[in-house]
Enzyme design. Structure first.
Site, short mmCIF file in Angstrom:
data_model
loop_
_atom_site.label_atom_id
_atom_site.label_comp_id
_atom_site.label_asym_id
_atom_site.label_seq_id
_atom_site.Cartn_x
_atom_site.Cartn_y
_atom_site.Cartn_z
N ILE A 135 0.97 -1.41 -0.01
CA ILE A 135 -0.09 0.12 -0.04
C ILE A 135 0.87 1.19 -0.08
O ILE A 135 1.62 1.47 0.94
CB ILE A 135 -1.04 0.15 1.48
CG1 ILE A 135 -1.70 -1.26 1.55
CG2 ILE A 135 -1.95 1.35 1.25
CD1 ILE A 135 -2.61 -1.74 0.28
N GLY A 136 0.87 1.87 -1.05
CA GLY A 136 1.56 3.26 -1.09
C GLY A 136 0.93 4.54 -0.87
O GLY A 136 0.11 5.34 -1.77
N GLU A 256 -8.69 -0.89 7.27
CA GLU A 256 -7.22 -1.02 7.57
C GLU A 256 -7.11 -0.88 9.13
O GLU A 256 -6.23 -1.44 9.87
CB GLU A 256 -6.27 -0.14 6.96
CG GLU A 256 -4.88 0.08 7.38
CD GLU A 256 -3.99 0.96 6.59
OE1 GLU A 256 -2.86 1.37 6.95
OE2 GLU A 256 -4.60 1.93 5.60
N ASN A 374 -0.89 8.27 16.19
CA ASN A 374 -2.08 8.42 17.38
C ASN A 374 -2.39 9.94 17.15
O ASN A 374 -3.79 10.26 17.52
CB ASN A 374 -1.38 8.39 18.58
CG ASN A 374 -1.38 6.95 18.73
OD1 ASN A 374 -1.49 5.84 17.96
ND2 ASN A 374 -0.39 6.44 19.91
N GLU A 375 -1.59 10.72 16.89
CA GLU A 375 -1.83 12.32 16.76
C GLU A 375 -3.04 12.36 15.65
O GLU A 375 -4.10 13.20 15.94
CB GLU A 375 -0.85 13.01 16.44
CG GLU A 375 -0.02 13.25 17.52
CD GLU A 375 1.03 12.09 17.80
OE1 GLU A 375 1.73 11.79 18.78
OE2 GLU A 375 1.19 11.03 16.78
#
Length: 388
Positions: A135-136, A256, A374-375
């Site tokens: 996955i890019g 995802e 997380n941010e």
């Protein structure tokens, strides 16, 4: 001031006879594989356990391509049923990386946005465990901010595309067959940063596509930098609608970010810690070490949330915010689990636990890199809460 309301809870999920039978079947397969010495359970198996023959054997039993319709060679099952299989594979520490990304998010992307020609070409290979994807999305200096993508795709007069740019943290690209790429097909607009993005399915053997290793601190190689230097790809490589890449990608992120891999990467470590605790007198008296008890409780809570997301996807709902909860809380849980285990001096003397602790410590920093930092996830959740 009235506090903002939290998002509506997703529906509760209960098991049934059908999922119970699936569990029995996949457990029997895994028992057979272990008895034949075909794999050793490991931490982080969905990232590090690249074993194409295992993926093909899994697919031959109907346990890969679970949600791919039968007309494309899949099992035609629901996302909830796929969850059951995924959970069992991760609990066993099975080597599933070779088919993971293709099965988890590329197949749903093709079903949602692909042409019939693309589906007929790619889905049978995914369902058979024979076609692997990377996955890019992420780029240098951009982190998880997908709106800042600088990789450019320019359409030529003959309809083909010329793509130039760099992707990073691209898991498995050095082994994969294809790359699902997010690129900018129109100039960025400061007032609409998410506009002008499109997705492409690219053969990694294309001239001008260069894969360079990004090694982990333990010397392991699963991350990569992928450089596209004026790589020419056919017009049929465009996935979905030109300029609709942001909408398509954010829909895929629900797949995802929400699965059991978001809280079970270190499950082998948790299992060994529980086994070690059961061997102590305090465990036989009915007590459980506090950290272990908290880890088990968090696992159960995250499992319930993750299963609810799978049920929502099966029902056709959009669970992307709840998927962000799973990813954020799951990352924190996995990192805390590894830290707690590494501080248990006596437990480290157990032969079964030590290798999992070491592997967990070395892979721990990557947990927040994959699937969104997380941010970024906190920002998604905060915007959703603030909008209610």
């Amino acid at each position: 001031m009235t506090p903002p309301s939290l998002p509506r809870p997703l529906p509760a999920v209960v098991g049934n006879d059908q999922t119970g039978e699936l569990r029995r079947r996949v457990r029997a397969f895994l028992d057979e594989e272990r008895a034949e010495g075909r794999f050793e359970p490991r931490v982080n198996s969905w990232m590090d356990g690249w074993d194409p023959p295992f993926s093909r054997r899994l697919a031959a039993r109907g346990f890969a391509g679970m949600t791919v319709p039968t007309r494309y060679g899949g099992a035609g099952r629901t996302f909830l049923e796929r969850f059951v299989i995924t959970e069992e594979l991760l609990a066993a520490g099975a080597p599933v990386a070779a088919h993971w990304f293709a099965d988890r998010q590329v197949a749903p992307a093709l079903l949602a946005s692909g042409t019939e020609e693309q589906r007929a070409e790619l889905l049978p290979g995914i369902a058979a465990g024979e076609l692997s994807f990377a996955i890019g999305m992420s780029e240098p200096d951009s982190g998880s901010d997908l709106a800042s993508v600088r990789t450019r795709a320019v359409r030529r007069d003959d309809g083909n595309w010329v793509i130039t740019g760099t992707k990073v943290w691209t898991s498995g690209a050095h082994r994969a067959d294809r790359l699902l790429l997010l690129a900018r097909t129109a100039p960025g607009d400061p007032a609409a940063r998410h506009a002008g993005l499109s997705q492409f399915v690219i053969d990694l053997a294309t001239p001008g596509v260069h894969v360079r290793p990004v090694l982990s601190m333990d010397g392991e190689h699963h991350f990569n930098e992928v450089v596209l230097d004026q790589a020419v790809v056919p017009s049929t490589s465009l996935l979905g609608v030109e300029g609709e890449g942001w909408r398509q990608v954010t829909a895929e992120l629900g797949f995802e970010r929400s699965g059991p891999e978001r809280f079970m990467s270190a499950h082998q470590l948790l299992e060994e810690a529980a086994r070690d605790a059961r061997g102590h007198d305090r465990a036989r008296r009915g007590s459980v070490p506090a950290d272990l008890g908290r880890s088990l409780a968090r696992t159960a809570a995250l499992r319930a949330l993750s299963m609810s997301v799978a049920a929502a996807i099966t029902a056709g709902e959009d669970p992307r915010v709840h998927a962000s909860y799973v990813k954020l809380l799951g990352t924190q849980h996995e990192q805390q689990l590894v830290e707690n285990a590494s501080l248990e001096g006596p437990a480290l003397d157990a032969d079964g636990l030590r290798p999992h602790v070491v592997a967990g410590l070395l892979s721990r920093p990557t947990y927040t890199l994959r699937g969104g930092s997380n941010e970024v996830l906190r920002g998604i959740i905060a915007r959703e809460i603030g909008a209610r």
